[in-house]
Design an enzyme around this catalytic site. Structure first.
Site, mmCIF file in Angstrom:
data_model
loop_
_atom_site.group_PDB
_atom_site.id
_atom_site.type_symbol
_atom_site.label_atom_id
_atom_site.label_comp_id
_atom_site.label_asym_id
_atom_site.label_seq_id
_atom_site.Cartn_x
_atom_site.Cartn_y
_atom_site.Cartn_z
ATOM 1 C CB CYS A 126 -0.963 0.001 1.185
ATOM 2 S SG CYS A 126 -2.165 -1.353 1.137
ATOM 3 C CG HIS A 268 -3.067 3.438 2.392
ATOM 4 N ND1 HIS A 268 -3.664 3.002 1.213
ATOM 5 C CD2 HIS A 268 -3.139 2.387 3.264
ATOM 6 C CE1 HIS A 268 -4.058 1.759 1.373
ATOM 7 N NE2 HIS A 268 -3.752 1.355 2.602
ATOM 8 C CG ASN A 298 -7.050 -0.567 1.691
ATOM 9 O OD1 ASN A 298 -6.297 -0.349 0.754
ATOM 10 N ND2 ASN A 298 -6.596 -0.836 2.905
#
Length: 360
Positions: A126, A268, A298
């Site tokens: 990520c 993020h 996500n």
């Protein structure tokens, strides 16, 4: 930690000149999640802040999403494809490549018709977009490339075990891309600095255990279940909040910004609780946060460019804004970046109005 700070005027810098994002057409609301997971809309929103996520249809790959996002970014920059060597390098950030080998970037460059340019992948989970952005900035700063295309794409839905509610409600598919050119430090769009770090002692907190050389060398230790995503949520929460907070604070100090100087904060998009906790600890006022996790979930490495594209398309990012990015992912890895927002042309909305991704 690897801090890369600001430089004097006239120094080579990476400058943002194109941006776009896309999600696949299939939108999955909380009410459409598998009945066996025992969830409802209120339960998912309360724990994650997510209302909808997008999952690919059968046969659609990470590479397909990457092509669509990249082409949209090139279109947004109004780059003349007939110009001599308009793009010198392509970098793809992903944890869900189409295959273990070869890297995705060369095929992406081929599908886009970019010719025999340098192309490689970055695997930082990520944190991948920030790591790829730093890599592109380094290549530009060293004089190796004049223009670099950075693409972050993920198809996390292919890693979710059918009975894994905790990952299934959160993770989703999407892609974002930015086009960077060589410019001068401090001009609109310039990337001013980075802070990067990792802690390999936490490698088992977020992982896909099987599928690699480790499993192939000891197949008796692994099962098909090891091909699916695993995460220790409670531990990851603590690490994510701590690492992104500290990284952001170190970078602000390095580039000479105070918290009050930050016009837009883009973290993020892990889940709403992590975003809130990080924002409070830095602290950046809530009205300066950029978030779209409620609409896309996500999306791993793609989450920051997707959030940037959403904000730019809606007018929440304006020329001259001082933007702070921060990320955290498996590895463990983390990274932050600071940039001055450019005067971009129209950025296309993050939607699927154009239909399915372009085919090879």
């Amino acid at each position: 930690m690897l801090p890369l700070g600001s430089g004097p005027a006239g120094q080579r810098a990476a400058v943002l000149e194109g941006l776009a994002g896309m999600v696949p057409p299939r939108a999955v609301t909380n009410d459409e999640l598998p009945p066996g997971w025992g969830t409802d809309d209120a339960w998912v929103r309360r724990r994650t802040g997510i209302g909808t996520r997008h999952w690919v249809a059968p046969g659609v790959s990470t590479g397909d999403l990457a092509v669509e996002a990249a082409q949209r970014a090139l279109d947004s920059a109004a780059l003349d494809p007939a110009a001599a060597a308009p793009i010198d390098a392509v970098i793809v950030a992903t944890s869900t490549p189409d295959r273990p080998m070869p890297a995705m970037a060369p095929q992406l460059a081929h599908r886009l018709g970019l010719g025999e340019v340098a192309a490689w992948d970055v695997a930082a989970a990520c944190s991948g977009f920030v790591y790829a952005l730093a890599t592109a900035a380094g290549v530009i700063g060293a004089g190796i490339a004049h223009r670099v295309l950075v693409v972050a794409a993920e198809v996390y839905s292919t890693l979710i075990a059918p009975d894994d509610r905790s990952a299934g409600v959160v993770f989703a598919d999407g892609a974002g891309a930015v086009l960077l050119r060589r410019g001068e430090h401090g001009e609109p769009g310039s990337v001013l600095g980075f802070d990067l770090g990792s802690d390999g002692s936490g490698h088992e907190l977020i992982e896909v255990p099987g599928g690699g050389a480790l499993a192939r060398s000891a197949p008796h230790r692994y099962t098909r279940a090891d091909l699916h995503f695993r995460m220790r949520g409670r531990d990851v929460f603590q690490h994510a909040v701590t690492r992104m907070t500290l990284s952001s604070q170190l970078l602000l100090k390095n580039v000479g910004w105070s918290v009050d100087d930050v016009d837009r904060f883009v973290a993020h998009q892990a889940n709403a609780r992590i975003l809130s906790a990080v924002g409070e600890r830095i602290p950046v006022p809530a009205d300066r946060h950029v978030a779209n996790i409620d609409k896309v979930g996500n999306t791993g490495a793609a989450s920051i460019p997707l959030a940037l594209a959403d904000a730019a398309a809606s007018g929440r990012l304006r020329a001259g804004d001082r933007v702070l990015l921060t990320s955290f992912g498996a590895g463990l890895t983390w990274g932050s970046a600071a940039l001055l927002w450019p005067d971009l042309g129209p950025v296309p909305p993050v939607d699927h109005a154009d239909g399915p991704p372009r085919s090879a």
